[in-house]
Design a protein around this motif. Structure first.
Motif, short mmCIF file in Angstrom:
data_model
loop_
_atom_site.label_atom_id
_atom_site.label_comp_id
_atom_site.label_asym_id
_atom_site.label_seq_id
_atom_site.Cartn_x
_atom_site.Cartn_y
_atom_site.Cartn_z
N GLY A 29 75.10 70.72 33.50
CA GLY A 29 75.79 71.25 34.66
C GLY A 29 76.81 72.31 34.32
N LEU A 30 78.09 72.01 34.53
CA LEU A 30 79.17 72.95 34.29
C LEU A 30 79.26 73.40 32.83
CD1 LEU A 30 81.74 71.18 36.60
CD2 LEU A 30 81.16 73.62 36.78
N HIS A 31 78.67 72.65 31.94
CA HIS A 31 78.71 72.98 30.52
C HIS A 31 77.31 73.30 29.97
CE1 HIS A 31 82.95 71.77 30.15
NE2 HIS A 31 82.63 70.81 31.00
N SER A 32 76.36 73.57 30.84
CA SER A 32 74.98 73.74 30.38
C SER A 32 74.81 74.93 29.46
CB SER A 32 74.04 73.86 31.59
OG SER A 32 74.41 74.96 32.41
N ASP A 33 75.51 76.03 29.71
CA ASP A 33 75.38 77.19 28.82
C ASP A 33 75.99 76.91 27.45
OD1 ASP A 33 77.94 77.15 29.98
OD2 ASP A 33 78.16 79.33 29.94
N ARG A 34 77.08 76.14 27.43
CA ARG A 34 77.71 75.79 26.15
C ARG A 34 76.80 74.85 25.34
NH1 ARG A 34 83.92 74.75 28.29
NH2 ARG A 34 84.56 76.96 28.29
N VAL A 35 76.19 73.90 26.00
CA VAL A 35 75.27 72.99 25.30
C VAL A 35 74.08 73.79 24.76
CG1 VAL A 35 73.67 71.05 25.60
CG2 VAL A 35 75.98 70.93 26.56
N ALA A 36 73.60 74.74 25.54
CA ALA A 36 72.49 75.58 25.06
C ALA A 36 72.90 76.34 23.80
CB ALA A 36 72.06 76.56 26.15
N ARG A 37 74.12 76.89 23.80
CA ARG A 37 74.56 77.62 22.61
C ARG A 37 74.73 76.69 21.42
NH1 ARG A 37 77.48 80.53 26.58
NH2 ARG A 37 79.42 79.41 26.17
N LEU A 38 75.21 75.45 21.67
CA LEU A 38 75.30 74.47 20.58
C LEU A 38 73.93 74.23 19.95
CD1 LEU A 38 77.60 71.58 21.91
CD2 LEU A 38 78.14 73.24 20.14
N ALA A 39 72.89 74.30 20.80
CA ALA A 39 71.53 74.03 20.33
C ALA A 39 70.86 75.27 19.75
CB ALA A 39 70.69 73.48 21.48
N GLY A 40 71.60 76.37 19.64
CA GLY A 40 71.04 77.58 19.02
C GLY A 40 70.34 78.51 19.98
N VAL A 41 70.49 78.27 21.28
CA VAL A 41 69.86 79.11 22.30
C VAL A 41 70.92 80.05 22.87
CG1 VAL A 41 68.75 79.10 24.58
CG2 VAL A 41 68.13 77.39 22.86
N SER A 42 70.54 81.30 23.11
CA SER A 42 71.45 82.28 23.73
C SER A 42 71.02 82.48 25.18
CB SER A 42 71.42 83.61 22.98
OG SER A 42 71.88 83.44 21.65
N PRO A 43 71.60 81.74 26.12
CA PRO A 43 71.16 81.86 27.51
C PRO A 43 71.52 83.22 28.08
CG PRO A 43 73.12 80.48 27.36
CD PRO A 43 72.68 80.75 25.95
N ARG A 44 70.67 83.72 28.95
CA ARG A 44 70.91 85.06 29.50
C ARG A 44 71.95 85.05 30.61
NH1 ARG A 44 67.07 85.91 33.91
NH2 ARG A 44 65.63 84.15 34.10
N ALA A 45 72.35 83.86 31.06
CA ALA A 45 73.37 83.75 32.10
C ALA A 45 74.54 82.93 31.59
CB ALA A 45 72.78 83.09 33.36
N ARG A 46 75.71 83.17 32.17
CA ARG A 46 76.92 82.44 31.84
C ARG A 46 77.33 81.59 33.06
NH1 ARG A 46 81.25 84.02 28.62
NH2 ARG A 46 79.59 84.83 27.29
N ILE A 47 77.78 80.37 32.81
CA ILE A 47 78.29 79.54 33.90
C ILE A 47 79.70 79.99 34.25
CG2 ILE A 47 79.02 77.22 34.58
CD1 ILE A 47 76.00 77.60 34.62
N VAL A 48 79.91 80.31 35.52
CA VAL A 48 81.23 80.63 36.05
C VAL A 48 81.54 79.58 37.12
CG1 VAL A 48 82.63 82.32 37.28
CG2 VAL A 48 80.98 83.08 35.57
N PRO A 49 82.65 78.85 36.98
CA PRO A 49 82.94 77.76 37.93
C PRO A 49 83.62 78.28 39.20
CG PRO A 49 84.60 77.78 36.20
CD PRO A 49 83.63 78.90 35.88
N PHE A 50 83.10 77.90 40.34
CA PHE A 50 83.72 78.20 41.63
C PHE A 50 84.11 76.90 42.31
CE2 PHE A 50 81.47 82.14 40.85
CZ PHE A 50 82.34 83.11 41.33
#
Length: 392
Positions: free
Chosen positions: A199-220
């Motif tokens: 969820g709110l940390h999905s992009d960070r978890v992806a980066r931990l796993a070595g993946v560079s997601p093309r989108a960044r999570i911005v919280p609203f």
């Protein structure tokens, strides 16, 4: 038997884990909080969406329409409170009528049961609304999503899944013999595959796993009010505005909950922490990360007036009430009581474009759910089937 580690214990993580166990996998769910459904799932309006807003053929359109049926059926099967009450989308001016008709056409394209109604029929559903025309959507429902999660936890316990609260994934690496290894701070979880539903940390978890997601999570942050009991009779069901396609978010609306209370909102303001439910919830790490992201500034330049209006509405109860009074004129500032807020994990591209559809990316032995805001809870069982297919 394959072992799959699922990161995230909201409704999506639990639904994916449930689907994988049903297919014969051994599953471990890691949730960093001490309880399930602690964030987006536990801080929303509990609406089961019909699927009328979304681009025909998109993930959201297909999964919301199917999810509307499957989540209601699951709730009834498991004894979870749910009420298929329908909703009214109201055009409050002649300028909004063409957009209302376009919404009706989209509903038809998506297979959503909806009909255009004149003001007299709209008032039979909602006597207090102001409208020149309206769209009645029959399949919209109200549900208790945290109770759905508790039912899913029960299913997982029965199936023998390993469920670990208070267990963050702090580091992720490829295993020496394939698969993945997740360090939790107390041990290492070794699995054949990883599913990221953080969820709110999905992009960070992806980066931990070595993946560079093309989108960044911005919280609203979405802020809500509840109508005082003396004013709750003003709304019988759900009353929504006609969405403006030039704006990034839907706009405030009124929702009668299962307990009879009426929630009003949400607005949408930038949260200063990924789990920032109040203005004073600030993480300088999160603020700095967002400030360095060019996509946020490009989004702000695209919608400067909207950004200002949302902040003003956040700090002014009078302005919030005025937005609601466009739909139900009898609502006043005095009728509003501040309620709990939610935070939406919105994926944003570097060019400032909001990711409107669900975004799911895969890597070797990994599936990352990187954008799943509303109607993800509605669509949870359908997303789970899709994700389980991607795991293989």
């Amino acid at each position: 038997m394959r072992h799959v580690a699922v990161v995230g214990g909201g409704i999506l993580g639990l639904a994916v884990a449930r689907e994988l166990t049903a297919r014969g996998d051994r599953v471990t769910v890691l949730e960093k909080e001490p309880e399930w459904a602690a964030h987006q799932t536990g801080h929303n309006s509990n609406v089961v969406h019909a699927g009328l807003y979304y681009e025909p053929g998109s993930f959201k359109a297909r999964m919301s329409v199917a999810g509307n049926r499957s989540i209601v059926a699951y709730a009834r099967e498991r004894g979870v409170p749910v009420e298929v009450c329908g909703k009214l989308v109201v055009a409050t001016s002649a300028e909004e009528v063409p957009r209302l008709h376009a919404l009706a056409a989209r509903a038809e394209a998506n297979g959503v049961p909806a009909k255009l109604v004149e003001p007299a029929e709209a008032h039979a559903y909602e006597p207090e609304v102001a409208c020149v025309a309206a769209l009645r959507v029959e399949s919209t429902a109200i549900i208790d999503f945290p109770a759905v999660c508790r039912a899913m936890v029960g299913d997982l316990e029965t199936a023998g899944a390993t469920l670990r609260l208070g267990t963050p994934a702090l580091a992720i690496r490829r295993g020496a013999r394939g698969g993945v290894e997740l360090a939790t701070g107390t041990d290492v979880v070794r699995a054949d595959a990883l599913v990221n539903c953080a969820g709110l940390h999905s992009d960070r978890v992806a980066r931990l796993a070595g993946v560079s997601p093309r989108a960044r999570i911005v919280p609203f942050r979405g802020e809500y009010f509840t109508l005082r009991e003396s004013a709750s009779h003003l709304v019988r069901g759900l009353v929504y505005p006609v969405p403006d396609p030039t704006l990034p978010f839907l706009g405030v609306h009124l929702t009668r909950m299962l307990d009879g209370s009426v929630h009003a909102g949400p607005n949408a303001v930038l949260a200063l922490r990924r789990e920032g439910y109040r203005w004073r919830d600030v993480s300088w790490r999160d603020v700095a990360e967002v400030a360095r992201f060019p996509g946020l500034w490009r989004l702000a330049r695209r919608y400067p007036r909207t950004a200002v209006d949302e902040v003003v509405r956040s700090v002014s109860r009078r302005r919030f009430a005025a937005s609601l009074a466009r739909l139900v004129p009898a609502v006043t500032r005095a009728d509003l009581v501040r309620s709990a807020a939610g935070v939406r994990a919105q994926a944003l591209l570097p060019d400032g474009t909001l990711v409107h559809d669900f975004l799911i990316e895969t890597a070797e032995n990994q599936v990352h759910v990187l954008n799943a805001p509303s109607p993800a809870a509605t669509s949870a069982l359908e997303i789970a089937r899709y994700v389980a297919d991607q795991v293989g």
